[in-house]
Design an enzyme around this catalytic site. Structure first.
Site, mmCIF file in Angstrom:
data_model
loop_
_atom_site.group_PDB
_atom_site.id
_atom_site.type_symbol
_atom_site.label_atom_id
_atom_site.label_comp_id
_atom_site.label_asym_id
_atom_site.label_seq_id
_atom_site.Cartn_x
_atom_site.Cartn_y
_atom_site.Cartn_z
ATOM 1 N N CYS A 1 0.813 -1.230 0.000
ATOM 2 C CA CYS A 1 0.000 0.000 0.000
ATOM 3 C C CYS A 1 0.844 1.277 0.000
ATOM 4 O O CYS A 1 0.342 2.345 -0.323
ATOM 5 C CB CYS A 1 -0.963 0.008 1.176
ATOM 6 S SG CYS A 1 -2.151 -1.340 1.086
ATOM 7 N N HIS B 1 -3.135 7.557 1.413
ATOM 8 C CA HIS B 1 -3.544 6.201 1.063
ATOM 9 C C HIS B 1 -4.893 5.945 1.716
ATOM 10 O O HIS B 1 -5.103 6.297 2.877
ATOM 11 C CB HIS B 1 -2.506 5.189 1.557
ATOM 12 C CG HIS B 1 -3.012 3.781 1.491
ATOM 13 N ND1 HIS B 1 -3.538 3.251 0.332
ATOM 14 C CD2 HIS B 1 -3.105 2.806 2.433
ATOM 15 C CE1 HIS B 1 -3.922 2.005 0.574
ATOM 16 N NE2 HIS B 1 -3.676 1.720 1.840
ATOM 17 N N ASN C 1 -10.025 0.036 -0.355
ATOM 18 C CA ASN C 1 -8.561 0.124 -0.336
ATOM 19 C C ASN C 1 -8.011 -0.485 -1.630
ATOM 20 O O ASN C 1 -8.115 -1.694 -1.834
ATOM 21 C CB ASN C 1 -8.040 -0.626 0.898
ATOM 22 C CG ASN C 1 -6.529 -0.568 1.042
ATOM 23 O OD1 ASN C 1 -5.815 -0.194 0.104
ATOM 24 N ND2 ASN C 1 -6.032 -0.957 2.192
HETATM 25 N N1 COA Z 1 -18.816 -7.997 8.793
HETATM 26 C C1 COA Z 1 -19.373 -8.162 10.003
HETATM 27 N N2 COA Z 1 -18.639 -8.444 11.101
HETATM 28 C C2 COA Z 1 -17.325 -8.546 10.944
HETATM 29 C C3 COA Z 1 -16.684 -8.377 9.724
HETATM 30 C C4 COA Z 1 -17.491 -8.100 8.599
HETATM 31 N N3 COA Z 1 -16.982 -7.906 7.376
HETATM 32 N N4 COA Z 1 -15.351 -8.543 9.893
HETATM 33 C C5 COA Z 1 -15.161 -8.790 11.187
HETATM 34 N N5 COA Z 1 -16.328 -8.807 11.844
HETATM 35 C C6 COA Z 1 -16.605 -9.031 13.262
HETATM 36 C C7 COA Z 1 -15.506 -9.818 13.935
HETATM 37 O O1 COA Z 1 -15.711 -11.200 13.742
HETATM 38 C C8 COA Z 1 -15.665 -9.393 15.390
HETATM 39 O O2 COA Z 1 -16.712 -10.137 15.941
HETATM 40 P P1 COA Z 1 -16.672 -10.588 17.516
HETATM 41 O O3 COA Z 1 -16.618 -9.292 18.276
HETATM 42 O O4 COA Z 1 -17.938 -11.342 17.660
HETATM 43 O O5 COA Z 1 -15.424 -11.398 17.638
HETATM 44 C C9 COA Z 1 -16.145 -7.950 15.291
HETATM 45 O O6 COA Z 1 -16.601 -7.787 13.938
HETATM 46 C C10 COA Z 1 -15.073 -6.924 15.588
HETATM 47 O O7 COA Z 1 -13.891 -7.303 14.908
HETATM 48 P P2 COA Z 1 -12.575 -6.435 15.033
HETATM 49 O O8 COA Z 1 -11.538 -7.055 14.177
HETATM 50 O O9 COA Z 1 -12.256 -6.202 16.447
HETATM 51 O O10 COA Z 1 -13.102 -5.058 14.409
HETATM 52 P P3 COA Z 1 -12.352 -3.680 14.307
HETATM 53 O O11 COA Z 1 -13.137 -2.645 14.964
HETATM 54 O O12 COA Z 1 -10.892 -3.784 14.638
HETATM 55 O O13 COA Z 1 -12.454 -3.412 12.729
HETATM 56 C C11 COA Z 1 -11.058 -3.548 10.756
HETATM 57 C C12 COA Z 1 -11.855 -4.321 11.814
HETATM 58 C C13 COA Z 1 -10.359 -4.546 9.857
HETATM 59 C C14 COA Z 1 -12.041 -2.727 9.928
HETATM 60 C C15 COA Z 1 -10.050 -2.600 11.456
HETATM 61 O O14 COA Z 1 -9.288 -3.315 12.384
HETATM 62 C C16 COA Z 1 -9.144 -1.933 10.495
HETATM 63 O O15 COA Z 1 -9.554 -1.079 9.735
HETATM 64 N N6 COA Z 1 -7.839 -2.258 10.514
HETATM 65 C C17 COA Z 1 -6.887 -1.711 9.601
HETATM 66 C C18 COA Z 1 -6.976 -2.485 8.328
HETATM 67 C C19 COA Z 1 -6.297 -1.809 7.202
HETATM 68 O O16 COA Z 1 -6.568 -0.674 6.929
HETATM 69 N N7 COA Z 1 -5.428 -2.537 6.521
HETATM 70 C C20 COA Z 1 -4.754 -2.080 5.364
HETATM 71 C C21 COA Z 1 -3.613 -1.202 5.727
HETATM 72 S S1 COA Z 1 -2.808 -0.766 4.266
#
Ligand code: COA
Length: 321
Positions: A115, A248, A278
């Site tokens: 990225c 980004h 993304n």
């Molecule tokens: N739809 C519904 N629920 C989902 C889901 C989806 N697509 N993906 C995950 N969940 C659920 C999980 O299973 C979890 O359930 P639980 O609480 O019962 O275990 C819950 O949502 C919360 O998951 P969590 O991973 O803690 O959520 P979060 O608030 O951290 O958000 C991301 C997840 C991925 C959106 C966030 O961590 C993020 O944006 N991270 C950075 C990712 C990124 O930008 N990467 C690229 C960098 S270049």
């Protein structure tokens, strides 16, 4: 300013036709439009047609960037293409674009920093130009991340999309409109937080993207804030000097959290993650093309570009457009 510097001459973008909404994904897997919007700001993404390759997206974006710059491909002497989803293991996707443009001279190669790829490619081209090895360069970010997603994994598959963007760069002297500086970092200790579980020399397969989302989020805000501070300090500037942040586009929450930490208001940040999701290395030139296309970014504006990606890699660039 003294000496030879790099100037942006034009930007172009290309997105595949097919729009996939959150609701469409929710019909296929256990997710919802509300969850995706709330956690990421994403409403929809573009997905390449089955026969559409990264080089096809890159070629169209490049043609548009050349048209915007009023330049012909034969005037270029360098192509640097950032991608983590190349057409083939080799030859490089950059050489496929070179052939597509009908350009037989100069040098073309790929850069891989996931990225952060566009900032890395920009830094490489800038150094070629400043060193006098190149006069006119095409820098491209192009991806088909839909091909490396595990569509059975809701945690990752809802976050990414396909697309391409490109800029034409040229050497300039004594012109205030130029790239001020680029700042690159990486820390390979975090390789297992965001990676693809395949590759030619390990599994002999292409593999799928895997991510520890929460960890990535925390590192992203810290690393991005630090590298932006570094870029501003290197140029003796404060956040008030920035007209537009062209970041980004990983996640709206990362954009907002980084903006808050830097003291840069939401009204000075170009956001496309809602429509594109993304798109990895393509997201900065896509956002740049959006900001220039709708007239928000105009000649002489101070731009801050920043990105963070797998590796980890991260970087920033400051430029007067
Ligand atoms: N739809 C519904 N629920 C989902 C889901 C989806 N697509 N993906 C995950 N969940 C659920 C999980 O299973 C979890 O359930 P639980 O609480 O019962 O275990 C819950 O949502 C919360 O998951 P969590 O991973 O803690 O959520 P979060 O608030 O951290 O958000 C991301 C997840 C991925 C959106 C966030 O961590 C993020 O944006 N991270 C950075 C990712 C990124 O930008 N990467 C690229 C960098 S270049």
């Amino acid at each position: 300013m003294t000496g030879r510097r790099t100037q942006f001459r034009g930007v172009g973008a290309y997105l595949p036709e097919r729009i996939v909404t959150n609701d469409e994904l929710a019909a296929r897997m256990d997710t919802s439009d509300a969850w995706i919007r709330e956690r990421t700001g994403i409403r929809e993404r573009r997905i390449a047609a089955p026969d559409e390759k990264t080089s096809d997206l890159a070629l169209e974006a490049s043609r548009r960037a050349l048209a915007a710059a009023g330049r012909d491909a034969c005037e270029l002497d360098l192509i640097v293409l950032a991608t983590a989803t190349p057409d083939r293991t080799f030859p490089s996707t950059a050489t496929a674009v070179q052939a597509g443009l009908g350009m037989t001279g100069g040098a073309a190669f790929d850069v891989q920093a996931v990225c952060s790829g566009f900032i890395y490619a920009l830094a490489v081209a800038d150094n070629f130009i400043r060193a006098g090895q190149s006069r006119s360069a095409l820098v491209i970010g192009a991806e088909t991340f839909s091909r490396i997603l595990d569509w059975n994994e809701r945690e990752t598959s809802v976050l990414f999309g396909d697309g391409a963007g490109a800029v034409v760069l040229e050497a300039c002297e004594d012109d205030p409109r130029h790239l001020l500086s680029t700042h690159l970092h990486s820390d390979g200790r975090h390789g297992d937080m965001l990676y693809v579980d395949g590759g030619p020399s390990s599994t002999r397969t292409v593999g799928h993207l895997r991510m520890k989302g929460r960890e990535v989020f925390k590192h992203a805000v810290t690393n991005l804030t630090e590298v932006v501070d570094e870029a501003l300090a290197a140029n003796g500037l404060g956040p008030e000097a920035i007209d537009w942040v062209v970041p980004h586009q990983a996640n709206l929450r990362i954009l907002r959290a980084t903006g808050r930490k830097l003291g840069i208001g939401d009204d000075r940040v170009i956001v496309t993650v809602d429509r594109h999701a993304n798109t990895s290395a393509a997201s900065i030139p896509l956002a740049l093309a959006a900001g220039v296309g709708d007239g928000r970014i105009s000649e002489g504006d101070m731009l801050l570009l920043e990105a963070m990606g797998g590796g980890f890699t991260w970087g920033a660039a400051l430029a007067r457009w």
